[in-house]
Write an enzyme that holds these catalytic residues in place. Structure first.
Site, PDB file in Angstrom:
ATOM      1  N   PHE A  71     -32.835  -3.644 -22.750  1.00  0.00           N
ATOM      2  CA  PHE A  71     -32.588  -5.072 -22.942  1.00  0.00           C
ATOM      3  C   PHE A  71     -32.808  -5.839 -21.637  1.00  0.00           C
ATOM      4  O   PHE A  71     -33.347  -6.948 -21.644  1.00  0.00           O
ATOM      5  CB  PHE A  71     -31.170  -5.302 -23.473  1.00  0.00           C
ATOM      6  N   CYS A  72     -32.376  -5.238 -20.525  1.00  0.00           N
ATOM      7  CA  CYS A  72     -32.624  -5.865 -19.222  1.00  0.00           C
ATOM      8  C   CYS A  72     -34.114  -5.885 -18.911  1.00  0.00           C
ATOM      9  O   CYS A  72     -34.638  -6.855 -18.347  1.00  0.00           O
ATOM     10  CB  CYS A  72     -31.874  -5.106 -18.130  1.00  0.00           C
TER      11      CYS A  72
ATOM     12  N   CYS B 283     -32.037  -0.176 -18.422  1.00  0.00           N
ATOM     13  CA  CYS B 283     -31.602  -0.706 -19.712  1.00  0.00           C
ATOM     14  C   CYS B 283     -32.777  -1.414 -20.395  1.00  0.00           C
ATOM     15  O   CYS B 283     -33.396  -2.301 -19.800  1.00  0.00           O
ATOM     16  CB  CYS B 283     -30.446  -1.678 -19.484  1.00  0.00           C
TER      17      CYS B 283
ATOM     18  N   TYR C  77     -28.830  -3.286 -15.490  1.00  0.00           N
ATOM     19  CA  TYR C  77     -29.116  -1.884 -15.177  1.00  0.00           C
ATOM     20  C   TYR C  77     -30.634  -1.780 -15.244  1.00  0.00           C
ATOM     21  O   TYR C  77     -31.237  -2.197 -16.237  1.00  0.00           O
ATOM     22  CB  TYR C  77     -28.526  -0.907 -16.192  1.00  0.00           C
TER      23      TYR C  77
END
Length: 386
Positions: free
Chosen positions: A117-118, A115, A112
């Site tokens: 973390f992404c 996101c 995403y």
């Protein structure tokens, strides 16, 4: 140069094989006998003059063909050795290029865009100049990752075969691969085994052992972390980004109904939503996340004004870097720099980001990180290292 010498020997051999005896005699005399006219004529053995006389005699009687064969054999062996060395050098250069360019790995990131973390993974890949493809996952249906039993993002596929889960595992394993001279990705991934457990709410979660460690030899570790405690510092702040900083994002970007609506407008524009899906996501999602952000504030014991927690966290980070370093990694970002930058970057374009930049000391570090990732500065470091 060695190839040229080998080719010359082969040509001489062919000449001696094909030329008349008289010409062969003169040629050999030129190649061997004239040494004494311009330099040392030392004979290795006994009877130097007698040896040359017998040699010339053998040439005149047909021995030149034998000598020609010797030259051809020498030239052939020389060419073989040269080609062998050339192939080895090419293989070595290919291996070095493999390490520098991501090893020619075919990388596909399922994500995403908003996101955190992404965003961490993208910051790492961009900084090191590793080419990758992005598959934007629909956060409602998640059809793009229906093939995976792991239902979260990011997921990084390597060569369409090896699946890497969890942002910190992805970063640690790729960094290990870029540094290590011997390990393949298939060798590295088992060093980060899955571990099933239940969180404080009784929900089963998947965690990964060793995820902040790089799997390096002692010599490689000493080269990457030459100063005392720099490795521990990097690991500490990487974990801090995952365990604390990430949890400040949602309460801040959904702090008020207006900010929640603006945040979901951004999410819908940048994410993969259909028209109807996007409409409901924007308005229903904004309302839901406004409520959820209040629960997150209580869960993580945040202040009533969650901006204060964000400001404090960011200033703590800047203080940890100190005044004498451009980055926590020194003159170049380390994995902690990339993690913190990746997390904070998802707020860009929102009110929370503008307030953070105006009310903390993070601006100059953040802009340096922005340039470092945009310019793929980690790629040049890897190139000079190898």
């Amino acid at each position: 140069m060695s190839a040229a010498c080998a080719r010359t020997l082969s040509k001489v051999g062919l000449f001696l094989m094909e030329a008349p005896a008289a010409r062969r005699s003169g040629t050999v005399s030129y190649l061997l006998g004239n040494v004494g006219a311009h330099g040392s004529r030392r004979a290795y053995g006994t009877g130097g003059a007698e040896f040359r006389s017998k040699l010339f005699s053998s040439v005149r009687t047909g021995g030149g063909r034998v000598l020609g064969c010797a030259f051809l054999l020498g030239g052939g062996l020389g060419l073989y050795q040269t080609l062998k060395l050339s192939v080895q050098q090419q293989q070595h250069l290919a291996e070095e290029h493999r390490k520098v360019s991501g090893g020619g790995l075919n990388l596909t990131l399922y994500q995403y865009k908003t996101c955190p973390f992404c965003s961490k993974v993208r910051a790492f890949l961009d900084y090191h100049g590793l080419p990758y493809e992005i598959v934007e996952v629909n956060p409602v249906m998640r059809q793009e990752i229906k093939w995976s039993t792991y239902r979260k993002v990011p997921i990084l596929m390597v060569d369409n075969e090896l699946q890497l889960n969890d942002s910190s595992v992805i970063i640690s394993s790729l960094k290990t691969f870029l540094i290590s001279q011997k390990k393949s990705m298939a060798d590295i991934l088992p060093c980060y085994p899955e571990m099933k457990s239940k969180n404080e709410r009784g929900k089963e979660v998947t965690e990964y052992n060793n995820k902040y460690w790089l799997m390096l030899s002692e010599a490689e570790t000493a080269e990457i972390y030459p100063k005392k405690d720099t490795q521990k510092e990097e690991m500490k702040w990487r974990q801090w980004a995952d365990d604390w900083l990430v949890h400040l994002i949602s309460p801040n970007v959904y702090r008020t109904t207006g900010e929640a609506l603006a945040s979901f407008d951004y999410i819908v524009r940048e994410g993969k939503f259909g028209t109807v899906e996007g409409f409901f996501a924007k308005y229903v999602g904004a309302a839901a996340m406004y409520v959820i952000s209040k629960r997150l504030k209580n869960r993580h014991n945040l202040q009533d004004d969650v901006r204060e927690d964000l400001y404090k966290a960011v200033n703590d980070w800047v203080a940890a870097i100190g005044r004498n370093r451009k980055f926590m990694g020194g003159d170049q970002p380390n994995l902690a720099d990339l993690a913190v930058f990746g997390v904070l970057r998802v707020m860009e374009g929102l009110q929370a980001f503008d307030d953070m930049m105006d009310n903390t000391r993070v601006k100059y570090w953040y802009r340096r990180m922005e340039r470092a990732t945009l310019n793929h500065e980690g790629q040049s470091q890897s190139s000079s290292k190898h």
